[in-house]
Motif scaffolding. Structure first.
Motif, PDB file in Angstrom:
ATOM      1  N   ASP A 191       0.817  -1.212   0.000  1.00  0.00           N
ATOM      2  CA  ASP A 191       0.000   0.000   0.000  1.00  0.00           C
ATOM      3  C   ASP A 191       0.856   1.270   0.000  1.00  0.00           C
ATOM      4  O   ASP A 191       0.443   2.303  -0.530  1.00  0.00           O
ATOM      5  CB  ASP A 191      -0.939   0.011   1.214  1.00  0.00           C
ATOM      6  N   ASP A 192       2.059   1.188   0.582  1.00  0.00           N
ATOM      7  CA  ASP A 192       2.927   2.371   0.622  1.00  0.00           C
ATOM      8  C   ASP A 192       3.756   2.531  -0.649  1.00  0.00           C
ATOM      9  O   ASP A 192       4.587   3.433  -0.753  1.00  0.00           O
ATOM     10  CB  ASP A 192       3.836   2.327   1.845  1.00  0.00           C
ATOM     11  N   GLY A 193       3.564   1.643  -1.614  1.00  0.00           N
ATOM     12  CA  GLY A 193       4.284   1.746  -2.877  1.00  0.00           C
ATOM     13  C   GLY A 193       5.569   0.948  -2.949  1.00  0.00           C
ATOM     14  O   GLY A 193       6.168   0.834  -4.023  1.00  0.00           O
ATOM     15  N   SER A 194       6.039   0.404  -1.804  1.00  0.00           N
ATOM     16  CA  SER A 194       7.278  -0.385  -1.820  1.00  0.00           C
ATOM     17  C   SER A 194       7.012  -1.744  -2.465  1.00  0.00           C
ATOM     18  O   SER A 194       5.915  -2.313  -2.331  1.00  0.00           O
ATOM     19  CB  SER A 194       7.802  -0.578  -0.395  1.00  0.00           C
ATOM     20  N   PRO A 195       7.996  -2.280  -3.199  1.00  0.00           N
ATOM     21  CA  PRO A 195       7.781  -3.560  -3.899  1.00  0.00           C
ATOM     22  C   PRO A 195       7.680  -4.733  -2.930  1.00  0.00           C
ATOM     23  O   PRO A 195       8.349  -4.763  -1.898  1.00  0.00           O
ATOM     24  CB  PRO A 195       9.015  -3.672  -4.789  1.00  0.00           C
ATOM     25  N   ARG A 196       6.857  -5.670  -3.297  1.00  0.00           N
ATOM     26  CA  ARG A 196       6.777  -6.913  -2.539  1.00  0.00           C
ATOM     27  C   ARG A 196       7.941  -7.801  -2.975  1.00  0.00           C
ATOM     28  O   ARG A 196       8.173  -7.976  -4.181  1.00  0.00           O
ATOM     29  CB  ARG A 196       5.452  -7.627  -2.800  1.00  0.00           C
ATOM     30  N   GLN A 197       8.651  -8.352  -2.009  1.00  0.00           N
ATOM     31  CA  GLN A 197       9.823  -9.151  -2.336  1.00  0.00           C
ATOM     32  C   GLN A 197       9.606 -10.620  -2.007  1.00  0.00           C
ATOM     33  O   GLN A 197       8.689 -10.987  -1.252  1.00  0.00           O
ATOM     34  CB  GLN A 197      11.050  -8.617  -1.597  1.00  0.00           C
ATOM     35  N   GLN A 198      10.450 -11.440  -2.577  1.00  0.00           N
ATOM     36  CA  GLN A 198      10.412 -12.880  -2.363  1.00  0.00           C
ATOM     37  C   GLN A 198      11.831 -13.423  -2.442  1.00  0.00           C
ATOM     38  O   GLN A 198      12.714 -12.787  -3.023  1.00  0.00           O
ATOM     39  CB  GLN A 198       9.529 -13.554  -3.416  1.00  0.00           C
TER      40      GLN A 198
END
Length: 225
Positions: A50-57
């Motif tokens: 929601d804050d624009g930061s990428p989701r990582q894996q």
């Protein structure tokens, strides 16, 4: 094991591990680990929070025994993601719990990772697919050399040079006893005792009287006729 350069040049580099049915398991030796951004399967766009930061894996490449054809190198990629909450049994929680249980500091190349699809949890949001649940085990590479945590080998005990056959054994050093020399000490005079006074000198008159007295004693010692 897969080489990233060869994979880039020739293609391949590992297929995604499949967890389609409950009980599906993937086990293999870790080749590489890499943190990447999650992407939309349809568009390829990077997924964000929601804050624009990428989701990582975390992408873990495993060298497995699975092969579908002659060109299959057996490498399978496990995409570690999902809730980080302990006990959630997401893929992230399952792998993190396995690493902690092993006592390792992280997933290390050479270690063995096994991931199993164990069931589903209904989604709390209508219209969403059930959430898959996982369990995992991890065994770090022997000695932990990759992290530099292997215990150093003990230093060899010093060895004495072998004694020649027939040579006499070295004599033990003689034991000497030192005796304290006997010392004689004069008995000290009591502290404060006065020194004996010298005899006073006799006058002429006293000397004459002493001589007369001595003469009288001598005459008394002689027998009388």
């Amino acid at each position: 094991m897969s080489n990233p350069a060869d994979s880039f040049l020739l293609g391949g580099g590992g297929a995604s591990a499949k967890f389609e049915n409950v009980g599906d398991t993937v086990t293999g030796t870790i080749v590489t680990t890499e943190v990447t951004n999650q992407t939309d399967l349809a568009t390829g766009a990077v997924l964000t929070w929601d804050d624009g930061s990428p989701r990582q894996q975390l992408v873990v490449s495993l060298q497995t025994q699975e092969k579908t054809d002659a060109d299959d190198d057996g490498v399978r990629k496990v995409y570690v993601k999902g809730s980080k909450k302990p006990g959630s049994r997401s893929l992230h929680d399952a792998v993190a719990s396995a690493v902690r249980a092993s006592g390792a500091k992280g997933l290390t190349p050479g270690g063995t990772l096994s991931v199993k699809y164990i069931g589903d949890e209904p989604s709390a949001t209508r219209g969403f697919n059930p959430r898959k649940l996982y369990e995992a085990t991890f065994a770090p590479s022997a000695g932990g050399d990759f992290l530099g945590t292997a215990a150093p080998a003990p230093a060899p005990a010093p060895q004495q040079a072998p004694q020649a056959a027939g040579a006499p054994a070295p004599a033990a050093p003689p034991v000497t006893q030192q005796q304290a020399p006997a010392q004689q000490y004069a008995q000290p005079a009591p502290a404060g005792a006065p020194a004996p006074a010298a005899a006073p000198a006799m006058s002429d008159e006293q000397q004459a009287q002493a001589a007369a007295f001595a003469q009288w004693q001598a005459s008394q010692a002689q027998p009388q006729a």
